[in-house]
Design a protein around this motif. Structure first.
Motif, short mmCIF file in Angstrom:
data_model
loop_
_atom_site.label_atom_id
_atom_site.label_comp_id
_atom_site.label_asym_id
_atom_site.label_seq_id
_atom_site.Cartn_x
_atom_site.Cartn_y
_atom_site.Cartn_z
N ARG A 44 0.84 -1.20 0.00
CA ARG A 44 0.00 0.00 0.00
C ARG A 44 0.88 1.26 0.00
NH1 ARG A 44 -3.15 0.57 4.72
NH2 ARG A 44 -4.46 1.92 3.43
N PRO A 45 1.70 1.42 -1.04
CA PRO A 45 2.67 2.53 -1.05
C PRO A 45 2.04 3.90 -0.91
CG PRO A 45 2.50 1.52 -3.23
CD PRO A 45 1.80 0.61 -2.28
N GLU A 46 0.80 4.04 -1.36
CA GLU A 46 0.14 5.34 -1.23
C GLU A 46 -0.04 5.74 0.22
OE1 GLU A 46 -2.97 2.26 -0.76
OE2 GLU A 46 -1.29 2.53 -2.14
N ALA A 47 0.01 4.73 1.13
CA ALA A 47 -0.19 5.01 2.55
C ALA A 47 1.10 5.37 3.28
CB ALA A 47 -0.85 3.79 3.22
N TYR A 48 2.27 5.06 2.68
CA TYR A 48 3.52 5.34 3.40
C TYR A 48 4.53 6.20 2.64
CZ TYR A 48 5.22 1.16 0.82
OH TYR A 48 5.54 0.24 -0.14
N LEU A 49 4.44 6.28 1.32
CA LEU A 49 5.41 7.10 0.58
C LEU A 49 5.39 8.57 1.02
CD1 LEU A 49 5.32 5.68 -3.07
CD2 LEU A 49 7.15 5.49 -1.38
N PRO A 50 4.20 9.15 1.29
CA PRO A 50 4.21 10.54 1.73
C PRO A 50 5.00 10.78 3.02
CG PRO A 50 2.01 9.91 1.01
CD PRO A 50 2.83 8.66 1.05
N GLU A 53 8.96 10.83 1.79
CA GLU A 53 9.47 11.77 0.81
C GLU A 53 10.25 12.89 1.48
OE1 GLU A 53 5.98 12.88 -1.27
OE2 GLU A 53 5.88 11.04 -2.46
N GLU A 82 11.51 4.87 -6.40
CA GLU A 82 10.59 5.99 -6.17
C GLU A 82 11.32 7.25 -5.73
OE1 GLU A 82 7.18 6.16 -6.59
OE2 GLU A 82 7.49 4.28 -7.67
#
Length: 399
Positions: A44-50, A53, A82
């Protein structure tokens, strides 16, 4: 940055081809559920990439840290593709690639694929040093646990949490399903029996995911000086603890399939005796025996196997015992095998070695066995502690 992503993509594709050619890498574990039905946090990269960054990142990962929805790409490779600034990798027991034997030294080195420094957290250095953390803004923990107190990945998590708290660095836990998460059983660790195979007053089968346990470690003040780690948790999607979960990659060299993971809590106590649990075979933790015909008709011969067991107990000797490879995947913790082997041995207190009480987290189990108590009587002595643990852990449950 675009060129870097292309280079990592090419490297990943080559690695994936090699991974698929290795039958031990991804086919030994049974595919009881599609990986697309249950999404571990890493998927679930959308949940942890932010949260990563612009940060300098340290990772606590091994061979289990993959994104199954992206062709089993490793989390390290994915984050670097990423553009995340990964500074170093902290490595638990069994090493970064998961091929070091149990208890084998894991050293500091440079990863050949990524060029990242690997910092061992197994052996003499189990806790990250302030020096290894000084240039980090955040630490990410993503290891596949199997839900047992003596499985050392949670001990590594404890020390990382402690060091992170002491150095004011937040931690991000990417949660994964607990394949033994549907029940709680076994003796609760008693004060004075703490070790790297048991650091917390929890049962052998604790029923928690790593994120739930991390929250409990924090909440109960189990870290040194009761320090608190700044925790962020990314949840598993589409999973509840009553759901079966087949691990896509074996979590350690001698847990090669789903059945071994289910039998592990019942058979691991044998590691505190002279009974073999099949290390040195391709079916460890699915059999047990000893070089004496009185233990049973089934036979196996442990041999040195690179990447699994270099020096197994009773190497090159024929062991006699029991074959449990037809046990159902619904198997849960039992003392039956241990009590049966103890009775057959006739060795009394010599049946046990000094490691047994550490695995049990108490000396009471050994004393009860020596006293001739039945499994029912021994289990009855655990119930009050188990009920107390259930009540205390409720507040930390996520699923």
């Amino acid at each position: 940055m675009k060129q870097m992503k292309i280079l990592f993509l090419l490297s990943f594709l080559l690695h994936s081809m090699a991974f698929c050619k290795n039958p031990e890498a991804n086919t030994e574990l049974q595919d009881s559920l599609s990986p697309y039905e249950i999404l571990p946090a890493a998927d679930r990269p959308e949940a942890y990439l932010p949260s990563l960054e612009g940060k300098r990142v340290g990772l606590v990962v091994n061979q289990t840290s993959i994104l199954t929805t992206k062709q089993n790409i490793h989390l390290v490779d994915f984050l670097m593709m990423e553009g995340i600034d990964v500074k170093r990798v902290f490595v638990p027991e069994h090493g970064f690639r998961g091929d070091a034997d149990a208890g084998e030294a894991v050293g500091n080195e440079i990863d050949k694929r990524t060029g990242l420094p690997l910092v061992s957290l197994y052996g003499n250095n189990k806790k990250p040093s302030p020096t290894s953390l000084k240039d980090l803004d955040i630490i990410v923990y993503d290891l596949q646990d199997v839900g047992l107190r003596f499985y050392t990945y949670i001990s590594t998590m404890h020390y990382v949490m402690e060091s992170a708290a002491e150095n004011n660095i937040p931690m991000l836990i990417l949660d994964r399903p607990n394949p033994n998460g549907d029940y709680i059983d076994g003796p609760v660790l008693k004060k004075g029996f703490e070790s790297f195979v048991g650091m917390h007053p929890i049962p052998v089968v604790h029923g928690l995911t790593v994120a739930e346990l991390a929250q409990m470690i924090n909440g109960e003040g189990w870290l040194k000086n009761k320090v608190k780690t700044a925790l962020e948790v990314v949840k598993i999607e589409n999973w509840s603890r009553d759901m079966a979960y087949s691990l896509p990659v074996k979590p350690s060299p001698n847990l090669p399939n789903d059945l071994s993971i289910k039998l592990y809590p019942s058979l691991c106590f044998f590691e505190g005796t002279d009974i073999s649990v099949g290390r040195g075979t391709y079916f460890p933790f699915q059999v047990y025996g000893y070089p004496d015909q009185k233990y049973g008709e089934f036979t196996f011969k442990p041999v040195s196997i690179a990447g699994m067991s270099k020096n197994p107990p009773h190497q090159d000797k024929t062991c006699y015992g029991r074959d449990l490879r037809n046990e159902p995947l619904t198997h849960q913790f039992t003392l039956a095998y241990l009590l049966e082997a103890y009775q057959i041995s006739g060795k009394k207190d010599k049946f046990f070695n000094s490691f047994f009480d550490k695995l049990a987290g108490t000396d009471q189990l050994r004393k009860d066995i020596l006293a001739g108590k039945s499994e029912a009587d021994i289990r009855a002595s655990w119930q009050a502690d188990l009920e107390k643990f259930r009540e205390e852990s409720q507040v930390y449950l996520i699923y």
